[in-house]
Write an enzyme that holds these catalytic residues in place. Sequence first.
Site, PDB file in Angstrom:
ATOM      1  N   ASN A  36      28.369 119.892  50.247  1.00 37.17           N
ATOM      2  CA  ASN A  36      27.402 120.588  49.393  1.00 37.17           C
ATOM      3  C   ASN A  36      27.712 120.165  47.957  1.00 37.17           C
ATOM      4  O   ASN A  36      28.670 120.644  47.365  1.00 37.17           O
ATOM      5  CB  ASN A  36      27.560 122.112  49.567  1.00 37.17           C
ATOM      6  CG  ASN A  36      26.699 122.894  48.590  1.00 37.17           C
ATOM      7  OD1 ASN A  36      25.886 122.330  47.869  1.00 37.17           O
ATOM      8  ND2 ASN A  36      26.899 124.213  48.568  1.00 37.17           N
ATOM      9  N   TRP A  37      26.909 119.257  47.451  1.00 37.87           N
ATOM     10  CA  TRP A  37      27.191 118.698  46.122  1.00 37.87           C
ATOM     11  C   TRP A  37      26.912 119.702  45.004  1.00 37.87           C
ATOM     12  O   TRP A  37      27.258 119.457  43.853  1.00 37.87           O
ATOM     13  CB  TRP A  37      26.365 117.429  45.881  1.00 37.87           C
ATOM     14  CG  TRP A  37      26.726 116.276  46.766  1.00 37.87           C
ATOM     15  CD1 TRP A  37      27.694 116.246  47.746  1.00 37.87           C
ATOM     16  CD2 TRP A  37      26.135 114.971  46.751  1.00 37.87           C
ATOM     17  NE1 TRP A  37      27.723 114.996  48.330  1.00 37.87           N
ATOM     18  CE2 TRP A  37      26.780 114.203  47.746  1.00 37.87           C
ATOM     19  CE3 TRP A  37      25.104 114.376  45.996  1.00 37.87           C
ATOM     20  CZ2 TRP A  37      26.442 112.867  48.004  1.00 37.87           C
ATOM     21  CZ3 TRP A  37      24.762 113.050  46.251  1.00 37.87           C
ATOM     22  CH2 TRP A  37      25.428 112.305  47.237  1.00 37.87           C
ATOM     23  N   HIS A  75      23.434 130.503  50.740  1.00 40.94           N
ATOM     24  CA  HIS A  75      24.728 130.263  50.090  1.00 40.94           C
ATOM     25  C   HIS A  75      25.043 131.436  49.168  1.00 40.94           C
ATOM     26  O   HIS A  75      24.148 132.000  48.539  1.00 40.94           O
ATOM     27  CB  HIS A  75      24.691 128.946  49.302  1.00 40.94           C
ATOM     28  CG  HIS A  75      26.057 128.514  48.863  1.00 40.94           C
ATOM     29  ND1 HIS A  75      26.666 129.068  47.753  1.00 40.94           N
ATOM     30  CD2 HIS A  75      26.932 127.634  49.390  1.00 40.94           C
ATOM     31  CE1 HIS A  75      27.875 128.519  47.635  1.00 40.94           C
ATOM     32  NE2 HIS A  75      28.061 127.649  48.613  1.00 40.94           N
ATOM     33  N   GLY A 129      32.505 121.823  49.023  1.00 41.16           N
ATOM     34  CA  GLY A 129      31.953 121.688  47.681  1.00 41.16           C
ATOM     35  C   GLY A 129      32.701 120.632  46.896  1.00 41.16           C
ATOM     36  O   GLY A 129      32.425 119.429  46.988  1.00 41.16           O
ATOM     37  N   GLY A 130      33.696 121.059  46.126  1.00 41.34           N
ATOM     38  CA  GLY A 130      34.413 120.166  45.215  1.00 41.34           C
ATOM     39  C   GLY A 130      34.897 118.877  45.862  1.00 41.34           C
ATOM     40  O   GLY A 130      34.755 117.786  45.286  1.00 41.34           O
TER      41      GLY A 130
HETATM   42  P1  13P Z   1      34.391 124.507  47.354  1.00 39.62           P
HETATM   43  O1  13P Z   1      34.752 123.556  48.462  1.00 39.62           O
HETATM   44  O2  13P Z   1      34.262 123.833  46.017  1.00 39.62           O
HETATM   45  O3  13P Z   1      35.286 125.706  47.335  1.00 39.62           O
HETATM   46  O4  13P Z   1      32.917 125.045  47.680  1.00 39.62           O
HETATM   47  C1  13P Z   1      32.638 125.553  48.941  1.00 39.62           C
HETATM   48  C2  13P Z   1      31.196 125.815  49.049  1.00 39.62           C
HETATM   49  O5  13P Z   1      30.655 126.691  48.403  1.00 39.62           O
HETATM   50  C3  13P Z   1      30.413 124.943  49.939  1.00 39.62           C
HETATM   51  O6  13P Z   1      29.131 125.418  50.139  1.00 39.62           O
END
Ligand code: 13P
Length: 252
Positions: A9-10, A95, A233-234
């Site tokens: 998830n960018w 989300h 995410g990150g």
């Molecule tokens: P992180 O991996 O940056 O904690 O984000 C998770 C997320 O919200 C994926 O949808």
Amino acid sequence: MRDILVAGNWKMNGSSTANAELVSGIIAGVPEGRGFSLLVCPPFPYLASVAAQAAGSAVSVGAQNVSEHQKGAFTGEVAPSMLSDVGCEYVIVGHSERRSLYGESSAQVAAKFQATQAAGMTPILCVGETLEEREAGTTEKVIDEQLDAVLDAAGVAAFGAAVIAYEPVWAIGTGVTATPEQAQDMHRHIRGRFEALNADIAASVQILYGGSMKGENAAGLLAKPDIDGGLIGGASLKAQDFLAIAQAAAQN
Ligand code: 13P
């Protein structure tokens, strides 16, 4: 055996140049192995170009949000058919950032879930509790309510073509990952809800974990019996970080 889905998830990150480099890096480094698939979810303006670049590769493309409406006077919104038209196969719905920052209700999330399926795509339904809710001992209740809104609207059979992502809000973007045991407990709880409703769906539905997942902790999480992948995410913003998680999936 359920396949593993490694989904990036960018969020609101990227540019034409950075995305092209990221996608080519991912495609070039897809690990050998079976039983896993890769997905990237770029921001709306880049979906078509990323889908074109990823066409024919092992990488699928999804969106981060969708309108629950089909068409018409909804300024700034994007219809499910448009996402499918530009090559999306998945859509993230509910989300926690959409729920908390943009006030999306569970009823609206359920409508988006159904609209996604009606357009032939697979919704990734996010559920998860805040730190306050966990500390108050209401984690299961919160997750049940988020799931029930969709189960009531769409029915259990709809989960034959859907993915669930358990994303504890306190683990998102914080660097604090749920332990494999904490995550497994909730994944088991979620699957248990489905076992009471439909054994086949309970056995087949993929439940992803999301929240500070990265190369170093992916293998431990994916080793748990009810964790079927990650929503990242990150660590999805650099090819080598994302591929480290894919590697853990390929070796699982
Ligand atoms: P992180 O991996 O940056 O904690 O984000 C998770 C997320 O919200 C994926 O949808």
